[in-house]
Structures are given as C-alpha cells and as structure tokens.
Design a protein around this motif. Structure first.
Motif, PDB file in Angstrom:
ATOM      1  N   GLU A 355       0.813  -1.230   0.000  1.00 25.66           N
ATOM      2  CA  GLU A 355       0.000   0.000   0.000  1.00 25.66           C
ATOM      3  C   GLU A 355       0.842   1.274   0.000  1.00 25.66           C
ATOM      4  OE1 GLU A 355      -2.792  -0.535   3.265  1.00 25.66           O
ATOM      5  OE2 GLU A 355      -3.343  -2.499   2.432  1.00 25.66           O
ATOM      6  N   HIS A 356       2.157   1.135  -0.116  1.00 27.40           N
ATOM      7  CA  HIS A 356       3.024   2.326  -0.193  1.00 27.40           C
ATOM      8  C   HIS A 356       2.609   3.212  -1.380  1.00 27.40           C
ATOM      9  CE1 HIS A 356       5.028   0.937  -3.821  1.00 27.40           C
ATOM     10  NE2 HIS A 356       5.089  -0.267  -3.276  1.00 27.40           N
ATOM     11  N   LEU A 357       3.016   4.473  -1.323  1.00 29.46           N
ATOM     12  CA  LEU A 357       2.605   5.425  -2.364  1.00 29.46           C
ATOM     13  C   LEU A 357       3.752   5.773  -3.320  1.00 29.46           C
ATOM     14  CD1 LEU A 357       0.373   7.712  -0.115  1.00 29.46           C
ATOM     15  CD2 LEU A 357      -0.374   5.957  -1.746  1.00 29.46           C
ATOM     16  N   THR A 358       4.774   4.943  -3.341  1.00 25.23           N
ATOM     17  CA  THR A 358       5.957   5.237  -4.161  1.00 25.23           C
ATOM     18  C   THR A 358       5.648   5.315  -5.656  1.00 25.23           C
ATOM     19  OG1 THR A 358       7.388   4.354  -2.458  1.00 25.23           O
ATOM     20  CG2 THR A 358       8.290   4.371  -4.689  1.00 25.23           C
ATOM     21  N   PHE A 359       4.650   4.573  -6.131  1.00 24.02           N
ATOM     22  CA  PHE A 359       4.269   4.656  -7.545  1.00 24.02           C
ATOM     23  C   PHE A 359       3.162   5.681  -7.776  1.00 24.02           C
ATOM     24  CE2 PHE A 359       5.741   0.059  -7.531  1.00 24.02           C
ATOM     25  CZ  PHE A 359       6.852   0.263  -8.333  1.00 24.02           C
ATOM     26  N   GLY A 360       2.877   6.540  -6.796  1.00 21.13           N
ATOM     27  CA  GLY A 360       1.745   7.442  -6.908  1.00 21.13           C
ATOM     28  C   GLY A 360       0.464   6.662  -6.670  1.00 21.13           C
ATOM     29  N   TYR A 361      -0.656   7.277  -7.050  1.00 29.10           N
ATOM     30  CA  TYR A 361      -1.934   6.627  -6.780  1.00 29.10           C
ATOM     31  C   TYR A 361      -2.982   7.218  -7.699  1.00 29.10           C
ATOM     32  CZ  TYR A 361      -5.971   4.869  -4.252  1.00 29.10           C
ATOM     33  OH  TYR A 361      -7.121   4.221  -3.935  1.00 29.10           O
ATOM     34  N   GLY A 362      -3.939   6.375  -8.105  1.00 28.25           N
ATOM     35  CA  GLY A 362      -5.066   6.894  -8.879  1.00 28.25           C
ATOM     36  C   GLY A 362      -4.804   6.901 -10.370  1.00 28.25           C
ATOM     37  N   ALA A 363      -5.381   7.866 -11.060  1.00 26.05           N
ATOM     38  CA  ALA A 363      -5.401   7.875 -12.529  1.00 26.05           C
ATOM     39  C   ALA A 363      -4.007   7.892 -13.150  1.00 26.05           C
ATOM     40  CB  ALA A 363      -6.189   9.091 -13.022  1.00 26.05           C
ATOM     41  N   HIS A 364      -3.046   8.496 -12.449  1.00 18.34           N
ATOM     42  CA  HIS A 364      -1.698   8.619 -13.014  1.00 18.34           C
ATOM     43  C   HIS A 364      -0.733   7.588 -12.449  1.00 18.34           C
ATOM     44  CE1 HIS A 364      -1.974  12.326 -15.421  1.00 18.34           C
ATOM     45  NE2 HIS A 364      -2.961  12.612 -14.587  1.00 18.34           N
ATOM     46  N   GLN A 365      -1.225   6.658 -11.667  1.00 16.23           N
ATOM     47  CA  GLN A 365      -0.286   5.729 -11.031  1.00 16.23           C
ATOM     48  C   GLN A 365       0.667   5.146 -12.074  1.00 16.23           C
ATOM     49  OE1 GLN A 365      -1.266   1.872  -9.314  1.00 16.23           O
ATOM     50  NE2 GLN A 365      -0.394   2.569  -7.370  1.00 16.23           N
ATOM     51  N   CYS A 366       1.904   4.976 -11.673  1.00 17.00           N
ATOM     52  CA  CYS A 366       2.978   4.556 -12.580  1.00 17.00           C
ATOM     53  C   CYS A 366       2.539   3.427 -13.509  1.00 17.00           C
ATOM     54  CB  CYS A 366       4.179   4.113 -11.753  1.00 17.00           C
ATOM     55  SG  CYS A 366       5.554   3.571 -12.780  1.00 17.00           S
ATOM     56  N   MET A 367       2.705   3.642 -14.795  1.00 19.03           N
ATOM     57  CA  MET A 367       2.372   2.595 -15.768  1.00 19.03           C
ATOM     58  C   MET A 367       3.448   1.515 -15.788  1.00 19.03           C
ATOM     59  SD  MET A 367       1.018   4.976 -18.906  1.00 19.03           S
ATOM     60  CE  MET A 367       0.402   3.754 -20.055  1.00 19.03           C
ATOM     61  N   GLY A 368       4.671   1.879 -15.428  1.00 18.20           N
ATOM     62  CA  GLY A 368       5.784   0.939 -15.526  1.00 18.20           C
ATOM     63  C   GLY A 368       6.077   0.185 -14.242  1.00 18.20           C
ATOM     64  N   LYS A 369       5.160   0.268 -13.275  1.00 22.68           N
ATOM     65  CA  LYS A 369       5.466  -0.293 -11.945  1.00 22.68           C
ATOM     66  C   LYS A 369       5.846  -1.769 -12.003  1.00 22.68           C
ATOM     67  CE  LYS A 369       0.594  -1.031 -10.945  1.00 22.68           C
ATOM     68  NZ  LYS A 369      -0.561  -0.729 -10.105  1.00 22.68           N
ATOM     69  N   ASN A 370       5.209  -2.533 -12.870  1.00 23.34           N
ATOM     70  CA  ASN A 370       5.517  -3.967 -12.902  1.00 23.34           C
ATOM     71  C   ASN A 370       6.849  -4.271 -13.592  1.00 23.34           C
ATOM     72  OD1 ASN A 370       3.296  -4.711 -11.383  1.00 23.34           O
ATOM     73  ND2 ASN A 370       1.964  -4.639 -13.179  1.00 23.34           N
ATOM     74  N   ILE A 371       7.327  -3.324 -14.393  1.00 23.75           N
ATOM     75  CA  ILE A 371       8.664  -3.491 -14.977  1.00 23.75           C
ATOM     76  C   ILE A 371       9.714  -3.271 -13.890  1.00 23.75           C
ATOM     77  CG2 ILE A 371      10.266  -2.694 -16.750  1.00 23.75           C
ATOM     78  CD1 ILE A 371       7.874  -1.715 -18.363  1.00 23.75           C
ATOM     79  N   GLY A 372       9.489  -2.263 -13.069  1.00 24.00           N
ATOM     80  CA  GLY A 372      10.399  -2.008 -11.946  1.00 24.00           C
ATOM     81  C   GLY A 372      10.398  -3.175 -10.971  1.00 24.00           C
ATOM     82  N   ARG A 373       9.210  -3.608 -10.588  1.00 21.54           N
ATOM     83  CA  ARG A 373       9.094  -4.710  -9.622  1.00 21.54           C
ATOM     84  C   ARG A 373       9.764  -5.986 -10.129  1.00 21.54           C
ATOM     85  NH1 ARG A 373       2.803  -3.307  -8.608  1.00 21.54           N
ATOM     86  NH2 ARG A 373       3.023  -2.498  -6.490  1.00 21.54           N
ATOM     87  N   LEU A 374       9.522  -6.290 -11.394  1.00 19.63           N
ATOM     88  CA  LEU A 374      10.082  -7.505 -11.995  1.00 19.63           C
ATOM     89  C   LEU A 374      11.607  -7.515 -11.882  1.00 19.63           C
ATOM     90  CD1 LEU A 374       9.979  -9.925 -14.096  1.00 19.63           C
ATOM     91  CD2 LEU A 374      10.099  -8.171 -15.852  1.00 19.63           C
TER      92      LEU A 374
END
Ligand code: HEM
Length: 427
Positions: A355-374
């Motif tokens: 639930e951290h907010l490092t990728f932002g939140y809502g409509a603009h939430q990071c599109m690349g978050k799963n690339i970073g996580r992977l």
C-alpha cells in the motif's frame, strides 16, 4: 516568513529545505516533526505546500481534477534568462507527456498506450532480465568486492528500458549524464552558474531524443512501446499529438530506468543494512515479492511528487488557495504510523507493504510499476542464491543527487569471501 495568505509559518516550516543533505539522507526522518505536529505546511523556501501524512497524500493523488499534475515536470528552480536562451538554442520544447497531462486527454491517451504494460506482455521481459543479471554477476562474483550500482544496477535497467521502448542502444553511455542533468534541471536547486552547464546537457538530451524519435518515425515498424506510440500517433493524432511524442521521448528515456536503478540500489541497501530481513529472504526466497514492496515503502526511488490546486481546496483540514503548488512527500507518507504499524521497522512479512505510495496513486499511477518490480525481484533472487553471504562495506559514504524527488545512492559497495560462494562449494 509567511504563507502567501499572510499567515506566519512555524520555525520548522521556515527551516524546511529539501536541498539540504539531511532530506536526501533520510527523507522520512527529516519530516518526522511534520507528520507529528504540522502535517500540511507552507514552505517559504520552496513556495510549496508540503503534504506529509498518508491519507492526505493519497487524497490529493486521488483527485487529479482538483489537484492537477500539470506541474509535475516544471522546473522547480525557475530558469534564469541565460538558461532560457541556452534551452531555446537547442529547440527545447518539453511540454505535456502523460504524467503531467490533465483530463480528459490524459485518460484517452493512457488507454491507447497501455497494452505494452499489461502483465501478459511483460512476461517476455523476465528471461531477458534474468539472463542479464546472471551475465553481469559472472563478471564480479569471484572478485569479493563490487560497487553494485556501477557493475550492474545502472546498466541492466537501462538495457531493459531501451529494449522495452524499442530504442537502439548505441549512445546509451551518454544517457546517464543526460538523465542527471534532467533531474537537476527539473527537481534540483543548482546555482545560476551550475544551471548553465546543466542547461547545455538538457539541450543535448533533448536533441538526442529528437534524433532517436526521427529515426524511429522514418520506419515505424519496429517492436517496442515508442514504436507503438508512434503508430498510435499516426492513427489518432488528436489523442497522441506530435508534441507528446517529442516530450515523451526525452522524459521516458530518463523515467524508465533511473527510477528502477535507484529503487534497486535502495532495496539492496535496505535489506543488507537490516541483516535479519536479508537472512529471511535468503532462507525463503518466496518472501522476495513482498520484500520488494517493503523496500519500495521504506526506500522508494521517487520520494516526492507535485500537484497544483485548480480551485480553493482543503487538505488535512488546511485551506489551500486555488493555484497553490503542492509537494506530496511519499517518503513521509510511507512512514505514517496512522497507516503502517511500526513504520520504522523493515518487515518483509508486512501485509500492507504494497500500500506504499511510491508509484503514486489513482489515474496517473505509474504505468511501468511492474517493470520495476520484476527487475527488483529477479535481481534479489539471483543474489540470494549466489551471494547470500555478501555484506555492505562498512563506513562507505552514501551520496545522493540533491533534488526533491529522485533518490538512490551513487555507489553501493559490497564485499564477500568468494571461497564461500555456494556455487563454488557445490562444484
Ligand atoms: C508515472 C514512480 C518505473 C513509466 C510515475 C509516477 C511515479 C512513478 C511516482 C507518478 C504517479 C502519479 O502521478 O500518481 C516510478 C518508480 C519506478 C517507476 C518508483 C521504479 C521503481 C517506471 C518504468 C516506466 C515508468 C520502468 C516505463 C518503462 C511511467 C509512466 C508514468 C509514470 C508512463 C505516467 C503515468 C500517467 O501519468 O498516467 N512513475 N516509476 N515508470 N511512470 Fe513510473
């Protein structure tokens, strides 16, 4: 010192200065007083309202109409006339991309450009990341000592980003220098003298990005997200305009890898300096995905992001006049005890870590978050297997680029005894 409305500000608010080393060294600690006593305050040195508690940061992210992201890529230190003329000389025209676009244009564009980020498309990246991770580790695994940023964490995310975008990797060397200039230009407080050199590099970055784009546009048939974006531009020039292509090409060349390089270095630093957490993931690598989230919570690579109030608003009970600029400090929100139990503890078992907010939140939430996580997951998997006995080099100075938002150590030295490498012992 006073707010724009003329109210006096507290001594702590007056002293707040994110360009002071203490902010980068430990941003959550630097703002502990604010979370406790004055969770939304006006910073006269920055000219921004600073938001530090979890629920308030999330509420501002959630309402992207009342709190517009349009200033996300604005120069936080205004350009001097000399800087303006340097940038003009290079034809610099950074404008709306995705992250700073308002509705309704933003959602239409995001929907058209989402496909490449879907989990089923990203599956093909994993073997590539793992192969690179092994190959890079082979170079230093028997050395006993390495700066992980220089040897691996910078280059692999850059490689993967270029692959994902479809950008050829010649000239990648220069990108690091360019990305640093872009960060300082947008989120830093360089002196007028320093700004001149930074502006030259930002200008060269812009031109390089335009050349790459022009080459790709001449034959828009390749694979990769920028090719898909160019093809969507040809089909829907109203939704994906030319100016978007131009701005995005430069912005994404930094955003798609700096964020991940920094997050990876931060994660290894966090886990190695909390030995119990490191030993837990070595003993049970199934914990790694949650450990990645916990590291993104306690040591994210984007620690603050910006919004602007489009009307009079209230945040955490504090009236915010129309036009005000807000600095949402995710690194502080992620340590809010109202949301995370014992926030100062690094707990790889924490259920709410994600639930951290490092990728932002809502409509603009990071599109690349799963690339970073992977990438973070694969790197950790490879290290816990091949170098579980590795340790941080004691007493090394941790250097960070002075800016409000992008955080990661410039170097990360680790050491180990190669005679104890599990693979060698098995052989
Ligand atoms: C947006 C963080 C990796 C592409 C964002 C935002 C943040 C962020 C804070 C703004 C969110 C908001 O306004 O609510 C991160 C972090 C990363 C990471 C911490 C790594 C650990 C990436 C990667 C890519 C990427 C690898 C692409 C390959 C984007 C895009 C947006 C975005 C396109 C704009 C989304 C929109 O406005 O709709 N990211 N990012 N990011 N990020 Fe990332």
């Amino acid at each position: 010192a006073a707010t724009p409305g003329g109210c006096p500000v507290s001594a702590n608010a007056a002293a707040f200065n994110p360009f002071e080393p203490a902010y980068m060294q430990a941003p959550a600690e630097y703002l502990r007083w604010a979370r406790e006593q004055e969770p939304v305050f006006f910073s006269p040195q920055l000219g921004y309202w600073v938001v530090t508690r979890y629920e308030d940061v999330k509420a501002v992210f959630r309402d992207n109409l009342l709190f517009s992201p349009s200033i996300a890529l604005e120069k936080i230190t205004p350009a001097t006339p000399e800087v303006m003329s340097i940038l003009q000389r290079y034809g610099f025209a950074m404008n709306r991309t995705m992250v700073n676009e308002d509705e309704p244009d933003h959602m239409e564009r995001r929907r058209l450009l989402m496909d490449a980020f879907l989990p089923e498309r990203l599956i093909t990246l994993e073997p590539m990341v793992r192969h690179l991770a092994r190959q890079y580790m082979d170079r230093f695994v028997n050395q006993g000592r390495a700066d992980l940023v220089a040897e691996m964490f910078y280059e692999i995310p850059l490689n993967i980003a270029l692959k994902f975008l479809g950008v050829p990797d010649e000239g990648a060397e220069q990108l690091r220098q360019f990305a640093v200039a872009h960060t300082l230009n947008t989120w830093g407080r360089p002196t007028p003298q320093e700004q001149l050199e930074i502006a030259e590099n930002v200008g060269r970055f812009w031109q390089t990005a335009q050349q790459i784009l022009d080459t790709m546009r001449a034959q828009p048939v390749g694979e990769g997200w920028m090719y898909e974006t160019i093809r969507q531009h040809l089909l829907h020039p109203d939704v994906v305009p030319e100016s978007y292509l131009r701005s995005m090409m430069m912005a994404i060349l930094a955003a798609a890898h700096e964020t991940t390089s920094n997050a990876t270095a931060n994660a290894f630093l966090t886990l190695l300096s909390h030995r119990k957490a490191w030993e837990d993931i070595c003993a049970n690598p199934a914990l790694i995905p949650n450990a990645v989230e916990e590291c993104l919570r306690v040591a994210g690579s984007i620690i603050a992001w910006r919004r602007q109030a489009t009307a009079d608003a209230v945040v955490g009970g504090v009236p915010i006049p129309k036009g005000s600029k807000l600095l949402l400090v995710q690194a502080s929100a992620n340590f809010d005890p109202r949301h995370f139990e014992n926030p100062d503890e690094v707990d790889v078992y924490r259920e709410a870590a994600v639930e951290h907010l490092t990728f932002g939140y809502g409509a603009h939430q990071c599109m690349g978050k799963n690339i970073g996580r992977l990438q973070m997951r694969v790197f950790l998997e490879e290290f816990v297997r091949r170098l579980p006995h590795m340790r941080l080099v004691e007493g090394q100075p941790l250097e960070y680029l002075s800016n409000t938002s992008f955080r990661g150590p410039a170097q990360l030295w680790v050491e180990w005894n190669p005679a104890r490498n599990p693979e060698r012992l098995q052989a």
